[in-house]
Enzyme design. Structure first.
Site, PDB file in Angstrom:
ATOM      1  N   PHE A  78       0.804  -1.218   0.000  1.00 46.74           N
ATOM      2  CA  PHE A  78       0.000   0.000   0.000  1.00 46.74           C
ATOM      3  C   PHE A  78       0.840   1.273   0.000  1.00 46.74           C
ATOM      4  O   PHE A  78       0.306   2.358   0.201  1.00 46.74           O
ATOM      5  CB  PHE A  78      -0.944  -0.001   1.208  1.00 46.74           C
ATOM      6  CG  PHE A  78      -2.001  -1.063   1.131  1.00 46.74           C
ATOM      7  CD1 PHE A  78      -3.161  -0.847   0.414  1.00 46.74           C
ATOM      8  CD2 PHE A  78      -1.824  -2.282   1.751  1.00 46.74           C
ATOM      9  CE1 PHE A  78      -4.138  -1.830   0.319  1.00 46.74           C
ATOM     10  CE2 PHE A  78      -2.795  -3.273   1.673  1.00 46.74           C
ATOM     11  CZ  PHE A  78      -3.948  -3.042   0.947  1.00 46.74           C
ATOM     12  N   GLY A  79       2.140   1.169  -0.221  1.00 47.93           N
ATOM     13  CA  GLY A  79       2.958   2.369  -0.270  1.00 47.93           C
ATOM     14  C   GLY A  79       4.357   2.150   0.261  1.00 47.93           C
ATOM     15  O   GLY A  79       4.727   1.044   0.658  1.00 47.93           O
ATOM     16  N   LYS A 138       4.852   7.814   5.452  1.00 50.32           N
ATOM     17  CA  LYS A 138       4.333   6.803   4.533  1.00 50.32           C
ATOM     18  C   LYS A 138       3.664   7.476   3.355  1.00 50.32           C
ATOM     19  O   LYS A 138       2.784   8.320   3.528  1.00 50.32           O
ATOM     20  CB  LYS A 138       3.348   5.881   5.247  1.00 50.32           C
ATOM     21  CG  LYS A 138       2.856   4.734   4.370  1.00 50.32           C
ATOM     22  CD  LYS A 138       2.085   3.693   5.170  1.00 50.32           C
ATOM     23  CE  LYS A 138       1.716   2.491   4.315  1.00 50.32           C
ATOM     24  NZ  LYS A 138       1.030   1.427   5.103  1.00 50.32           N
ATOM     25  N   ASP A 154      12.614  -2.738  12.492  1.00 49.51           N
ATOM     26  CA  ASP A 154      11.606  -3.781  12.581  1.00 49.51           C
ATOM     27  C   ASP A 154      12.249  -5.079  13.047  1.00 49.51           C
ATOM     28  O   ASP A 154      13.479  -5.233  13.026  1.00 49.51           O
ATOM     29  CB  ASP A 154      10.850  -3.951  11.257  1.00 49.51           C
ATOM     30  CG  ASP A 154      11.719  -4.430  10.100  1.00 49.51           C
ATOM     31  OD1 ASP A 154      12.528  -5.359  10.292  1.00 49.51           O
ATOM     32  OD2 ASP A 154      11.575  -3.883   8.989  1.00 49.51           O
ATOM     33  N   ASP A 212      -2.151  -8.288   9.953  1.00 52.80           N
ATOM     34  CA  ASP A 212      -0.865  -8.512   9.289  1.00 52.80           C
ATOM     35  C   ASP A 212       0.283  -8.427  10.292  1.00 52.80           C
ATOM     36  O   ASP A 212       1.281  -7.736  10.059  1.00 52.80           O
ATOM     37  CB  ASP A 212      -0.662  -7.497   8.162  1.00 52.80           C
ATOM     38  CG  ASP A 212       0.381  -7.949   7.139  1.00 52.80           C
ATOM     39  OD1 ASP A 212       0.653  -9.167   7.064  1.00 52.80           O
ATOM     40  OD2 ASP A 212       0.911  -7.083   6.419  1.00 52.80           O
TER      41      ASP A 212
END
Length: 320
Positions: free
Chosen positions: A68-69, A86, A156, A196
Protein backbone atom coordinates in the site's frame (compact mmCIF):
# COMPACT_ATOMS: atom_id res chain seq x y z
CA UNK A 1 14.25 -13.64 3.98
CA UNK A 2 13.76 -10.34 2.19
CA UNK A 3 11.12 -7.98 3.54
CA UNK A 4 10.04 -7.37 -0.06
CA UNK A 5 9.04 -10.97 -0.16
CA UNK A 6 6.89 -10.68 2.95
CA UNK A 7 4.34 -9.30 1.56
CA UNK A 8 1.12 4.10 11.95
CA UNK A 9 -1.21 8.97 16.27
CA UNK A 10 -2.42 11.76 17.92
CA UNK A 11 -6.20 12.12 18.24
CA UNK A 12 -8.28 12.65 15.11
CA UNK A 13 -10.30 15.73 15.81
CA UNK A 14 -13.42 16.13 13.71
CA UNK A 15 -15.27 18.71 15.79
CA UNK A 16 -14.51 21.55 13.38
CA UNK A 17 -15.07 19.62 10.16
CA UNK A 18 -18.23 19.87 8.07
CA UNK A 19 -20.38 16.79 7.58
CA UNK A 20 -19.79 14.72 4.47
CA UNK A 21 -22.63 14.11 2.05
CA UNK A 22 -22.35 10.60 0.65
CA UNK A 23 -24.46 7.93 -0.93
CA UNK A 24 -24.56 5.02 1.51
CA UNK A 25 -24.01 1.52 0.22
CA UNK A 26 -22.26 -1.63 1.34
CA UNK A 27 -21.49 -0.28 4.80
CA UNK A 28 -20.31 -2.50 7.63
CA UNK A 29 -20.66 -0.74 10.95
CA UNK A 30 -19.45 -1.66 14.41
CA UNK A 31 -19.69 1.05 17.03
CA UNK A 32 -18.87 4.35 15.36
CA UNK A 33 -16.50 3.09 12.68
CA UNK A 34 -17.86 2.23 9.26
CA UNK A 35 -15.86 0.59 6.49
CA UNK A 36 -16.61 2.20 3.14
CA UNK A 37 -14.08 1.19 0.53
CA UNK A 38 -16.31 2.53 -2.26
CA UNK A 39 -16.43 6.16 -1.10
CA UNK A 40 -13.96 7.50 -3.64
CA UNK A 41 -16.51 10.06 -4.87
CA UNK A 42 -16.50 11.87 -1.51
CA UNK A 43 -14.66 15.16 -1.33
CA UNK A 44 -11.51 15.25 0.79
CA UNK A 45 -11.82 16.88 4.19
CA UNK A 46 -8.12 17.44 4.96
CA UNK A 47 -6.19 19.29 2.27
CA UNK A 48 -2.62 20.49 2.60
CA UNK A 49 -0.13 21.60 0.02
CA UNK A 50 3.17 19.87 -0.65
CA UNK A 51 5.12 23.01 0.20
CA UNK A 52 3.56 22.98 3.68
CA UNK A 53 4.85 19.47 4.15
CA UNK A 54 8.34 20.39 2.90
CA UNK A 55 8.42 23.43 5.18
CA UNK A 56 7.69 21.25 8.21
CA UNK A 57 9.53 18.01 7.42
CA UNK A 58 12.70 16.87 5.70
CA UNK A 59 12.85 13.41 4.11
CA UNK A 60 15.94 11.24 3.84
CA UNK A 61 15.77 7.68 2.57
CA UNK A 62 13.36 4.82 2.03
CA UNK A 63 13.13 2.50 5.02
CA UNK A 64 10.24 0.29 4.00
CA UNK A 65 7.88 -0.72 1.25
CA UNK A 66 4.65 -2.69 1.13
CA UNK A 67 1.60 -3.34 -0.98
CA UNK A 68 0.00 0.00 0.00
CA UNK A 69 2.96 2.37 -0.27
CA UNK A 70 6.52 3.16 0.74
CA UNK A 71 7.95 4.61 3.98
CA UNK A 72 10.68 7.24 4.20
CA UNK A 73 12.73 8.34 7.18
CA UNK A 74 12.95 12.03 8.00
CA UNK A 75 12.96 14.71 10.67
CA UNK A 76 10.66 17.49 11.85
CA UNK A 77 12.51 20.70 11.03
CA UNK A 78 11.43 22.54 14.19
CA UNK A 79 13.13 20.17 16.62
CA UNK A 80 14.93 17.54 14.48
CA UNK A 81 12.64 14.84 15.88
CA UNK A 82 12.87 11.63 13.79
CA UNK A 83 9.75 10.77 11.82
CA UNK A 84 8.57 8.15 9.36
CA UNK A 85 6.55 9.28 6.33
CA UNK A 86 4.33 6.80 4.53
CA UNK A 87 3.51 7.64 0.92
CA UNK A 88 0.31 6.05 -0.42
CA UNK A 89 -0.69 6.67 -4.06
CA UNK A 90 -4.19 8.16 -4.24
CA UNK A 91 -5.52 5.17 -6.15
CA UNK A 92 -4.59 2.79 -3.32
CA UNK A 93 -6.10 4.83 -0.49
CA UNK A 94 -9.06 3.26 1.34
CA UNK A 95 -11.61 5.42 3.17
CA UNK A 96 -14.05 4.91 6.01
CA UNK A 97 -16.73 6.97 7.71
CA UNK A 98 -16.06 8.16 11.23
CA UNK A 99 -19.35 8.84 13.02
CA UNK A 100 -18.93 11.41 15.76
CA UNK A 101 -21.07 14.03 17.45
CA UNK A 102 -23.94 13.28 15.11
CA UNK A 103 -21.91 13.77 11.93
CA UNK A 104 -20.24 11.43 9.47
CA UNK A 105 -16.73 12.24 8.31
CA UNK A 106 -14.60 10.72 5.61
CA UNK A 107 -11.27 9.48 6.95
CA UNK A 108 -8.33 7.55 5.56
CA UNK A 109 -9.00 4.01 6.77
CA UNK A 110 -5.42 3.30 7.84
CA UNK A 111 -5.32 6.49 9.91
CA UNK A 112 -8.69 5.87 11.59
CA UNK A 113 -7.76 2.27 12.42
CA UNK A 114 -4.40 3.35 13.80
CA UNK A 115 -6.02 6.04 15.95
CA UNK A 116 -8.62 3.69 17.38
CA UNK A 117 -6.07 0.90 17.92
CA UNK A 118 -4.13 3.38 20.05
CA UNK A 119 -7.34 4.27 21.95
CA UNK A 120 -7.35 7.87 20.74
CA UNK A 121 -10.51 8.17 18.67
CA UNK A 122 -13.53 7.52 20.89
CA UNK A 123 -14.39 8.09 24.53
CA UNK A 124 -14.18 4.89 26.53
CA UNK A 125 -11.34 3.46 24.44
CA UNK A 126 -8.23 2.09 26.14
CA UNK A 127 -4.88 3.87 25.72
CA UNK A 128 -2.44 1.60 23.90
CA UNK A 129 1.23 2.62 23.97
CA UNK A 130 2.12 -0.37 21.80
CA UNK A 131 0.75 1.30 18.64
CA UNK A 132 2.84 3.74 16.62
CA UNK A 133 1.81 7.41 16.99
CA UNK A 134 0.48 9.67 14.22
CA UNK A 135 1.93 13.16 13.91
CA UNK A 136 0.40 14.54 10.71
CA UNK A 137 -1.69 13.72 7.65
CA UNK A 138 -1.37 15.34 4.22
CA UNK A 139 -3.84 14.67 1.42
CA UNK A 140 -2.17 15.83 -1.76
CA UNK A 141 -3.25 15.71 -5.39
CA UNK A 142 -1.62 12.37 -6.20
CA UNK A 143 -0.85 10.80 -2.83
CA UNK A 144 -1.53 10.67 0.89
CA UNK A 145 1.32 11.29 3.36
CA UNK A 146 1.02 9.80 6.86
CA UNK A 147 3.65 11.21 9.22
CA UNK A 148 4.38 9.01 12.23
CA UNK A 149 6.73 8.92 15.17
CA UNK A 150 10.00 7.06 14.67
CA UNK A 151 11.69 6.02 17.92
CA UNK A 152 15.44 6.58 17.99
CA UNK A 153 17.49 3.60 16.80
CA UNK A 154 14.37 1.60 16.06
CA UNK A 155 14.14 -1.17 13.51
CA UNK A 156 11.61 -3.78 12.58
CA UNK A 157 11.94 -7.26 14.05
CA UNK A 158 13.11 -8.69 10.74
CA UNK A 159 16.15 -6.43 10.71
CA UNK A 160 16.59 -6.82 14.45
CA UNK A 161 16.81 -10.57 13.95
CA UNK A 162 19.36 -10.12 11.18
CA UNK A 163 21.40 -7.82 13.43
CA UNK A 164 21.45 -10.56 16.07
CA UNK A 165 22.35 -13.13 13.40
CA UNK A 166 19.14 -15.05 14.00
CA UNK A 167 20.02 -15.73 17.61
CA UNK A 168 18.00 -13.29 19.72
CA UNK A 169 18.33 -14.41 23.35
CA UNK A 170 15.11 -15.91 24.68
CA UNK A 171 14.82 -13.37 27.51
CA UNK A 172 14.73 -10.56 24.90
CA UNK A 173 12.19 -12.42 22.77
CA UNK A 174 10.07 -12.96 25.88
CA UNK A 175 10.12 -9.22 26.62
CA UNK A 176 9.16 -8.40 23.03
CA UNK A 177 6.30 -10.88 22.88
CA UNK A 178 4.91 -9.92 26.27
CA UNK A 179 4.57 -6.35 24.99
CA UNK A 180 3.22 -7.55 21.64
CA UNK A 181 0.51 -9.64 23.29
CA UNK A 182 -0.40 -6.79 25.66
CA UNK A 183 -0.68 -4.39 22.70
CA UNK A 184 -2.80 -6.90 20.75
CA UNK A 185 -5.19 -7.31 23.70
CA UNK A 186 -5.75 -3.54 23.91
CA UNK A 187 -6.03 -3.23 20.15
CA UNK A 188 -8.81 -5.81 20.08
CA UNK A 189 -10.51 -4.18 23.09
CA UNK A 190 -10.60 -1.01 20.99
CA UNK A 191 -12.27 -2.93 18.17
CA UNK A 192 -9.39 -3.05 15.69
CA UNK A 193 -8.06 -6.05 13.76
CA UNK A 194 -4.52 -5.55 12.40
CA UNK A 195 -4.56 -8.71 10.26
CA UNK A 196 -0.86 -8.51 9.29
CA UNK A 197 1.20 -9.18 12.40
CA UNK A 198 4.68 -10.10 11.18
CA UNK A 199 8.32 -9.16 11.79
CA UNK A 200 8.25 -6.24 9.36
CA UNK A 201 5.26 -4.67 11.18
CA UNK A 202 6.72 -4.71 14.70
CA UNK A 203 9.23 -1.98 15.60
CA UNK A 204 11.80 -2.73 18.30
CA UNK A 205 13.84 -0.01 20.03
CA UNK A 206 15.66 0.75 23.25
CA UNK A 207 13.80 2.88 25.78
CA UNK A 208 15.81 3.70 28.93
CA UNK A 209 17.88 0.57 28.42
CA UNK A 210 14.90 -1.74 27.87
CA UNK A 211 13.51 -3.17 24.64
CA UNK A 212 10.19 -1.62 23.65
CA UNK A 213 7.73 -2.49 20.91
CA UNK A 214 5.42 -0.56 18.56
CA UNK A 215 2.98 -2.11 16.09
CA UNK A 216 3.03 -0.36 12.71
CA UNK A 217 1.29 -0.47 9.31
CA UNK A 218 -2.51 -0.76 9.57
CA UNK A 219 -2.93 -0.83 5.79
CA UNK A 220 -4.38 -4.35 5.90
CA UNK A 221 -6.48 -3.72 9.01
CA UNK A 222 -10.22 -3.73 9.61
CA UNK A 223 -12.77 -3.21 12.34
CA UNK A 224 -13.57 -6.29 14.42
CA UNK A 225 -16.89 -7.87 13.62
CA UNK A 226 -18.80 -10.85 14.94
CA UNK A 227 -19.31 -12.58 11.62
CA UNK A 228 -16.40 -14.21 9.76
CA UNK A 229 -14.17 -12.51 7.22
CA UNK A 230 -13.89 -14.12 3.80
CA UNK A 231 -11.35 -11.96 1.98
CA UNK A 232 -7.81 -11.95 3.31
CA UNK A 233 -5.68 -8.82 3.15
CA UNK A 234 -2.20 -9.34 4.51
CA UNK A 235 0.77 -11.68 4.23
CA UNK A 236 -0.72 -14.89 2.86
CA UNK A 237 2.07 -17.06 4.31
CA UNK A 238 0.78 -16.00 7.75
CA UNK A 239 -2.90 -16.55 6.93
CA UNK A 240 -4.60 -18.86 9.48
CA UNK A 241 -5.37 -22.47 8.47
CA UNK A 242 -9.13 -21.84 8.61
CA UNK A 243 -8.80 -19.34 5.74
CA UNK A 244 -7.20 -22.05 3.63
CA UNK A 245 -9.55 -24.83 4.75
CA UNK A 246 -12.92 -23.13 5.25
CA UNK A 247 -12.28 -19.91 3.28
CA UNK A 248 -13.30 -17.82 6.29
CA UNK A 249 -11.72 -16.70 9.55
CA UNK A 250 -12.26 -14.57 12.67
CA UNK A 251 -10.15 -11.73 14.04
CA UNK A 252 -8.87 -12.96 17.41
CA UNK A 253 -7.86 -16.51 16.40
CA UNK A 254 -6.03 -14.99 13.43
CA UNK A 255 -4.08 -12.56 15.62
CA UNK A 256 -3.14 -15.42 17.96
CA UNK A 257 -2.02 -17.54 14.99
CA UNK A 258 0.13 -14.72 13.59
CA UNK A 259 1.81 -14.13 16.95
CA UNK A 260 2.81 -17.78 17.02
CA UNK A 261 3.89 -17.71 13.37
CA UNK A 262 6.09 -14.68 14.07
CA UNK A 263 7.74 -16.43 17.00
CA UNK A 264 8.44 -19.58 15.02
CA UNK A 265 9.65 -17.53 12.05
CA UNK A 266 12.41 -16.02 14.21
CA UNK A 267 14.03 -19.41 14.83
CA UNK A 268 13.15 -21.59 11.85
CA UNK A 269 15.69 -22.10 9.08
CA UNK A 270 13.04 -21.51 6.42
CA UNK A 271 10.50 -18.71 6.24
CA UNK A 272 7.20 -19.58 7.91
CA UNK A 273 4.37 -20.70 5.64
CA UNK A 274 1.02 -21.83 6.99
CA UNK A 275 0.62 -24.52 4.34
CA UNK A 276 4.00 -26.10 5.16
CA UNK A 277 3.33 -25.89 8.88
CA UNK A 278 0.03 -27.72 8.42
CA UNK A 279 1.87 -30.54 6.65
CA UNK A 280 4.34 -30.94 9.54
CA UNK A 281 6.35 -32.24 11.25
CA UNK A 282 7.08 -29.22 13.46
CA UNK A 283 9.54 -30.28 16.14
CA UNK A 284 10.24 -27.99 19.12
CA UNK A 285 13.33 -25.79 19.14
CA UNK A 286 16.07 -27.16 21.40
CA UNK A 287 17.44 -23.65 21.90
CA UNK A 288 14.18 -22.52 23.53
CA UNK A 289 12.64 -23.36 26.87
CA UNK A 290 9.72 -25.75 27.24
CA UNK A 291 7.47 -22.80 28.19
CA UNK A 292 8.44 -20.89 25.04
CA UNK A 293 7.83 -23.89 22.79
CA UNK A 294 4.49 -24.49 24.51
CA UNK A 295 3.43 -20.85 24.00
CA UNK A 296 4.29 -21.14 20.32
CA UNK A 297 2.49 -24.45 19.87
CA UNK A 298 -0.66 -23.19 21.55
CA UNK A 299 -0.75 -20.17 19.21
CA UNK A 300 -0.23 -22.47 16.24
CA UNK A 301 -3.06 -24.89 17.05
CA UNK A 302 -4.67 -25.79 13.74
CA UNK A 303 -8.24 -25.58 15.02
CA UNK A 304 -9.14 -21.92 15.76
CA UNK A 305 -11.64 -23.01 18.44
CA UNK A 306 -8.82 -24.67 20.40
CA UNK A 307 -6.41 -21.72 20.22
CA UNK A 308 -6.14 -19.66 23.39
CA UNK A 309 -7.66 -16.20 23.54
CA UNK A 310 -5.33 -13.21 23.73
CA UNK A 311 -6.05 -12.69 27.44
CA UNK A 312 -5.16 -16.33 28.01
CA UNK A 313 -1.84 -15.79 26.25
CA UNK A 314 -1.13 -12.96 28.69
CA UNK A 315 -1.38 -15.51 31.51
CA UNK A 316 0.79 -18.14 29.84
CA UNK A 317 3.67 -19.27 32.13
CA UNK A 318 6.24 -18.13 29.56
CA UNK A 319 5.09 -14.51 29.82
CA UNK A 320 4.21 -14.37 33.51
Amino acid sequence: MNSEQRRKLSNISTASLPPVSVQKKKLRSIGSLVCCEEYHTCHNIIKKRKKEFKAKYCEFKKIGKGGFGSVMSGIRRSDSKPVAIKHIPKGLVRYMLVKRQGYEYKAVTEVALMAQAAGLLYDGSVANQGVIGLLDLYQLRTEILIVMELPLKSMDMHNFNILREGRIPEHEVKSIFKQLVDAAVLMHENGIFHRDIKAENVLVYLDQGNLSVKIIDFGCGDIIKNEPYTRFSGTFDFAPPEKLLQRQYYAEPTTVWQIGALLRDLYAEEAFETRKYMEGPNPPFDCLSHECNDFMNQCLTISPKQRPQLVELQRHPWLV
